[in-house]
Design a protein around this motif. Structure first.
Motif, PDB file in Angstrom:
ATOM      1  N   ILE A   1     -65.666 -11.742-104.828  1.00 61.09           N
ATOM      2  CA  ILE A   1     -66.992 -12.076-104.334  1.00 61.09           C
ATOM      3  C   ILE A   1     -66.952 -12.195-102.818  1.00 61.09           C
ATOM      4  O   ILE A   1     -66.096 -12.876-102.261  1.00 61.09           O
ATOM      5  N   ARG A   2     -67.880 -11.526-102.173  1.00 58.79           N
ATOM      6  CA  ARG A   2     -68.048 -11.658-100.721  1.00 58.79           C
ATOM      7  C   ARG A   2     -69.376 -12.364-100.455  1.00 58.79           C
ATOM      8  O   ARG A   2     -70.411 -11.975-100.989  1.00 58.79           O
ATOM      9  N   LEU A   3     -69.311 -13.397 -99.638  1.00 54.69           N
ATOM     10  CA  LEU A   3     -70.527 -14.120 -99.287  1.00 54.69           C
ATOM     11  C   LEU A   3     -71.317 -13.346 -98.242  1.00 54.69           C
ATOM     12  O   LEU A   3     -70.808 -12.434 -97.592  1.00 54.69           O
ATOM     13  N   LYS A   4     -72.575 -13.712 -98.101  1.00 54.15           N
ATOM     14  CA  LYS A   4     -73.409 -13.077 -97.084  1.00 54.15           C
ATOM     15  C   LYS A   4     -72.846 -13.359 -95.698  1.00 54.15           C
ATOM     16  O   LYS A   4     -72.227 -14.396 -95.461  1.00 54.15           O
ATOM     17  N   ALA A   5     -73.089 -12.434 -94.772  1.00 54.87           N
ATOM     18  CA  ALA A   5     -72.458 -12.494 -93.456  1.00 54.87           C
ATOM     19  C   ALA A   5     -72.762 -13.798 -92.722  1.00 54.87           C
ATOM     20  O   ALA A   5     -71.902 -14.352 -92.029  1.00 54.87           O
ATOM     21  N   SER A   6     -73.981 -14.331 -92.882  1.00 50.02           N
ATOM     22  CA  SER A   6     -74.365 -15.549 -92.161  1.00 50.02           C
ATOM     23  C   SER A   6     -73.624 -16.784 -92.655  1.00 50.02           C
ATOM     24  O   SER A   6     -73.610 -17.815 -91.994  1.00 50.02           O
ATOM     25  N   ILE A   7     -72.991 -16.674 -93.819  1.00 53.02           N
ATOM     26  CA  ILE A   7     -72.341 -17.836 -94.434  1.00 53.02           C
ATOM     27  C   ILE A   7     -70.819 -17.793 -94.264  1.00 53.02           C
ATOM     28  O   ILE A   7     -70.139 -18.788 -94.448  1.00 53.02           O
ATOM     29  N   GLU A   8     -70.285 -16.636 -93.887  1.00 58.77           N
ATOM     30  CA  GLU A   8     -68.834 -16.471 -93.842  1.00 58.77           C
ATOM     31  C   GLU A   8     -68.184 -17.536 -92.969  1.00 58.77           C
ATOM     32  O   GLU A   8     -68.663 -17.880 -91.895  1.00 58.77           O
ATOM     33  N   ASN A   9     -67.072 -18.029 -93.468  1.00 60.25           N
ATOM     34  CA  ASN A   9     -66.350 -19.100 -92.780  1.00 60.25           C
ATOM     35  C   ASN A   9     -64.860 -18.826 -92.950  1.00 60.25           C
ATOM     36  O   ASN A   9     -64.389 -18.576 -94.056  1.00 60.25           O
ATOM     37  N   ASP A  10     -64.121 -18.905 -91.841  1.00 60.78           N
ATOM     38  CA  ASP A  10     -62.686 -18.573 -91.894  1.00 60.78           C
ATOM     39  C   ASP A  10     -61.911 -19.500 -92.816  1.00 60.78           C
ATOM     40  O   ASP A  10     -60.856 -19.133 -93.340  1.00 60.78           O
ATOM     41  N   ALA A  11     -62.448 -20.702 -93.031  1.00 58.34           N
ATOM     42  CA  ALA A  11     -61.733 -21.666 -93.870  1.00 58.34           C
ATOM     43  C   ALA A  11     -61.925 -21.401 -95.358  1.00 58.34           C
ATOM     44  O   ALA A  11     -61.180 -21.906 -96.183  1.00 58.34           O
ATOM     45  N   ILE A  12     -62.952 -20.609 -95.692  1.00 56.90           N
ATOM     46  CA  ILE A  12     -63.225 -20.343 -97.102  1.00 56.90           C
ATOM     47  C   ILE A  12     -62.189 -19.368 -97.640  1.00 56.90           C
ATOM     48  O   ILE A  12     -62.007 -18.277 -97.097  1.00 56.90           O
ATOM     49  N   PRO A  13     -61.478 -19.724 -98.696  1.00 55.32           N
ATOM     50  CA  PRO A  13     -60.493 -18.808 -99.267  1.00 55.32           C
ATOM     51  C   PRO A  13     -61.171 -17.612 -99.929  1.00 55.32           C
ATOM     52  O   PRO A  13     -62.376 -17.629-100.179  1.00 55.32           O
ATOM     53  N   GLU A  14     -60.387 -16.607-100.208  1.00 53.89           N
ATOM     54  CA  GLU A  14     -60.922 -15.437-100.912  1.00 53.89           C
ATOM     55  C   GLU A  14     -61.432 -15.860-102.283  1.00 53.89           C
ATOM     56  O   GLU A  14     -60.780 -16.594-103.013  1.00 53.89           O
ATOM     57  N   ILE A  15     -62.618 -15.388-102.628  1.00 50.63           N
ATOM     58  CA  ILE A  15     -63.252 -15.818-103.880  1.00 50.63           C
ATOM     59  C   ILE A  15     -62.996 -14.762-104.940  1.00 50.63           C
ATOM     60  O   ILE A  15     -63.541 -13.659-104.886  1.00 50.63           O
ATOM     61  N   ASN A  16     -62.153 -15.102-105.903  1.00 51.33           N
ATOM     62  CA  ASN A  16     -61.852 -14.198-107.008  1.00 51.33           C
ATOM     63  C   ASN A  16     -62.332 -14.810-108.320  1.00 51.33           C
ATOM     64  O   ASN A  16     -62.199 -16.016-108.547  1.00 51.33           O
ATOM     65  N   ILE A  17     -62.895 -13.962-109.163  1.00 55.69           N
ATOM     66  CA  ILE A  17     -63.304 -14.369-110.505  1.00 55.69           C
ATOM     67  C   ILE A  17     -62.317 -13.766-111.495  1.00 55.69           C
ATOM     68  O   ILE A  17     -62.124 -12.539-111.519  1.00 55.69           O
ATOM     69  N   SER A  18     -61.689 -14.596-112.301  1.00 54.04           N
ATOM     70  CA  SER A  18     -60.711 -14.096-113.260  1.00 54.04           C
ATOM     71  C   SER A  18     -61.394 -13.259-114.334  1.00 54.04           C
ATOM     72  O   SER A  18     -62.601 -13.355-114.551  1.00 54.04           O
ATOM     73  N   ARG A  19     -60.598 -12.455-115.026  1.00 53.72           N
ATOM     74  CA  ARG A  19     -61.168 -11.618-116.085  1.00 53.72           C
ATOM     75  C   ARG A  19     -61.693 -12.468-117.242  1.00 53.72           C
ATOM     76  O   ARG A  19     -62.546 -12.034-118.007  1.00 53.72           O
ATOM     77  N   TYR A  20     -61.192 -13.695-117.365  1.00 51.66           N
ATOM     78  CA  TYR A  20     -61.668 -14.577-118.417  1.00 51.66           C
ATOM     79  C   TYR A  20     -63.066 -15.137-118.098  1.00 51.66           C
ATOM     80  O   TYR A  20     -63.839 -15.458-118.998  1.00 51.66           O
ATOM     81  N   LYS A  21     -63.378 -15.263-116.794  1.00 53.45           N
ATOM     82  CA  LYS A  21     -64.674 -15.780-116.374  1.00 53.45           C
ATOM     83  C   LYS A  21     -65.646 -14.675-115.992  1.00 53.45           C
ATOM     84  O   LYS A  21     -66.798 -14.957-115.652  1.00 53.45           O
ATOM     85  N   ARG A  22     -65.181 -13.440-116.039  1.00 54.28           N
ATOM     86  CA  ARG A  22     -66.005 -12.334-115.549  1.00 54.28           C
ATOM     87  C   ARG A  22     -67.329 -12.217-116.308  1.00 54.28           C
ATOM     88  O   ARG A  22     -68.392 -12.100-115.700  1.00 54.28           O
ATOM     89  N   LYS A  23     -67.278 -12.260-117.622  1.00 52.38           N
ATOM     90  CA  LYS A  23     -68.497 -12.113-118.419  1.00 52.38           C
ATOM     91  C   LYS A  23     -69.461 -13.260-118.159  1.00 52.38           C
ATOM     92  O   LYS A  23     -70.676 -13.045-117.993  1.00 52.38           O
ATOM     93  N   ALA A  24     -68.942 -14.495-118.106  1.00 55.94           N
ATOM     94  CA  ALA A  24     -69.796 -15.663-117.854  1.00 55.94           C
ATOM     95  C   ALA A  24     -70.439 -15.554-116.477  1.00 55.94           C
ATOM     96  O   ALA A  24     -71.623 -15.892-116.312  1.00 55.94           O
ATOM     97  N   PHE A  25     -69.668 -15.084-115.500  1.00 56.16           N
ATOM     98  CA  PHE A  25     -70.226 -14.944-114.137  1.00 56.16           C
ATOM     99  C   PHE A  25     -71.345 -13.915-114.095  1.00 56.16           C
ATOM    100  O   PHE A  25     -72.396 -14.157-113.514  1.00 56.16           O
ATOM    101  N   MET A  26     -71.116 -12.761-114.728  1.00 56.98           N
ATOM    102  CA  MET A  26     -72.122 -11.700-114.694  1.00 56.98           C
ATOM    103  C   MET A  26     -73.386 -12.124-115.425  1.00 56.98           C
ATOM    104  O   MET A  26     -74.505 -11.809-115.004  1.00 56.98           O
ATOM    105  N   ASN A  27     -73.243 -12.843-116.545  1.00 58.70           N
ATOM    106  CA  ASN A  27     -74.407 -13.340-117.267  1.00 58.70           C
ATOM    107  C   ASN A  27     -75.189 -14.329-116.401  1.00 58.70           C
ATOM    108  O   ASN A  27     -76.430 -14.311-116.375  1.00 58.70           O
ATOM    109  N   TRP A  28     -74.470 -15.188-115.686  1.00 60.81           N
ATOM    110  CA  TRP A  28     -75.113 -16.143-114.788  1.00 60.81           C
ATOM    111  C   TRP A  28     -75.783 -15.444-113.613  1.00 60.81           C
ATOM    112  O   TRP A  28     -76.931 -15.739-113.265  1.00 60.81           O
ATOM    113  N   PHE A  29     -75.103 -14.492-113.020  1.00 60.93           N
ATOM    114  CA  PHE A  29     -75.623 -13.847-111.820  1.00 60.93           C
ATOM    115  C   PHE A  29     -76.828 -12.947-112.120  1.00 60.93           C
ATOM    116  O   PHE A  29     -77.758 -12.868-111.343  1.00 60.93           O
ATOM    117  N   GLN A  30     -76.807 -12.309-113.273  1.00 59.59           N
ATOM    118  CA  GLN A  30     -77.879 -11.389-113.598  1.00 59.59           C
ATOM    119  C   GLN A  30     -79.081 -12.103-114.191  1.00 59.59           C
ATOM    120  O   GLN A  30     -80.102 -11.461-114.382  1.00 59.59           O
TER     121      GLN A  30
END
Length: 278
Positions: free
Chosen positions: A249-278
């Motif tokens: 996941i990449r945040l919008k440019a106005s929100i990017e912060n060097d302290a924020i770690p890379e945002i990864n969604i595991s394959r176990y949470k992928r379906k739940a994330f897509m259902n939530w996002f859509q």
């Protein structure tokens, strides 16, 4: 020299408006109940038709309908209070509303069957299963319509409150800052401190843990991406598929912060994330 007295803020919040209009909504519900009972009982028998020569006001049926609707209203009211405290105060979603309606019908069924049998016994009428079933089906159908009409506006106000008007108080030491949901981009943890990132990229450290925040906030808007991040739906700028069925996941440019770690969604949470996002 003139002095000005401090004035009180008379602007009402969404919740104040919701409370102040409750009396008017109860009056509306009472009027719907009376009108429905009048119409239903006037259409029930030929003698109750207004243009009938032998017309008489269906007093017994009218009072019985009022009594039945009051009982159903009490059941629905108590059930709504339970669902509002447990579910609707945090979010209003179709599944919870469906369970609310289904549980109302279940309670009404439990009440209707023994009450109908007892009334027939006292009145000396027959207890035939066919008439009991027809009466129950009609009662459930009417109850479903009336309860839906009664609580549609309440659910709409609660939905607006949970999505648009809600806010959270961020505690940081001796300071307390109120932020509305729409101004929060994400929460992340670094060196055991949880930070709130606003839409302009600025951060506020908090005294909460991510688990505490996850319990407080609305999960229609926020998603626990991993053990280090909770993100707001509107903050998501890009979703990228990576190896092993994961998402980046990449945040919008106005929100990017060097302290924020890379945002990864595991394959176990992928379906739940897509259902939530859509």
């Amino acid at each position: 020299m003139s002095t000005t007295q401090p004035t009180k803020n008379t602007e009402k919040t969404g919740w104040d408006t919701f409370i102040s209009s409750s009396a008017w909504r109860w009056f509306q519900k009472a009027m719907v109940l009376v009108i429905f009972s009048l119409v239903a009982n006037h259409l029930a028998t030929r003698d109750s038709f207004p243009d009938s020569e032998s017309y008489r006001f269906p007093m017994e049926g009218f009072l019985s309908s009022i009594a039945l609707c009051i009982i159903i209203g009490i059941i629905a009211h108590l059930n709504f209070k339970f669902y509002k405290k447990k579910y609707f105060s945090k979010k209003v979603e179709i599944v919870a509303v469906g369970w609310f309606m289904a549980s109302n019908l279940a309670y009404i069924t439990i009440m209707y069957i023994p009450a109908n049998i007892i009334i027939n016994i006292l009145a000396g009428g027959p207890n035939e299963f066919y008439y009991l079933l027809i009466g129950l089906v009609i009662t459930l159908l009417v109850s479903f319509i009336l309860i839906g009409l009664w609580y549609a506006q309440d659910l709409y106000y609660l939905y607006k409150l949970s999505i648009k008007d809600a806010e959270i108080t961020i505690e940081s030491g001796a300071k307390m800052t109120k932020l509305s949901y729409e101004n929060i981009a994400c929460f992340y943890i670094e060196n055991k401190i949880v930070y709130t990132v606003q839409n302009d990229g600025s951060t506020i450290n908090t005294d909460f843990t991510l688990n505490e925040l996850e319990e407080k906030i609305n999960d229609q808007l926020f998603f626990r991406a991993n053990r280090k991040m909770i993100i707001h739906k509107d903050a998501v700028g890009q979703i990228e598929k990576i190896e092993n069925g994961k998402l980046r996941i990449r945040l919008k440019a106005s929100i990017e912060n060097d302290a924020i770690p890379e945002i990864n969604i595991s394959r176990y949470k992928r379906k739940a994330f897509m259902n939530w996002f859509q």
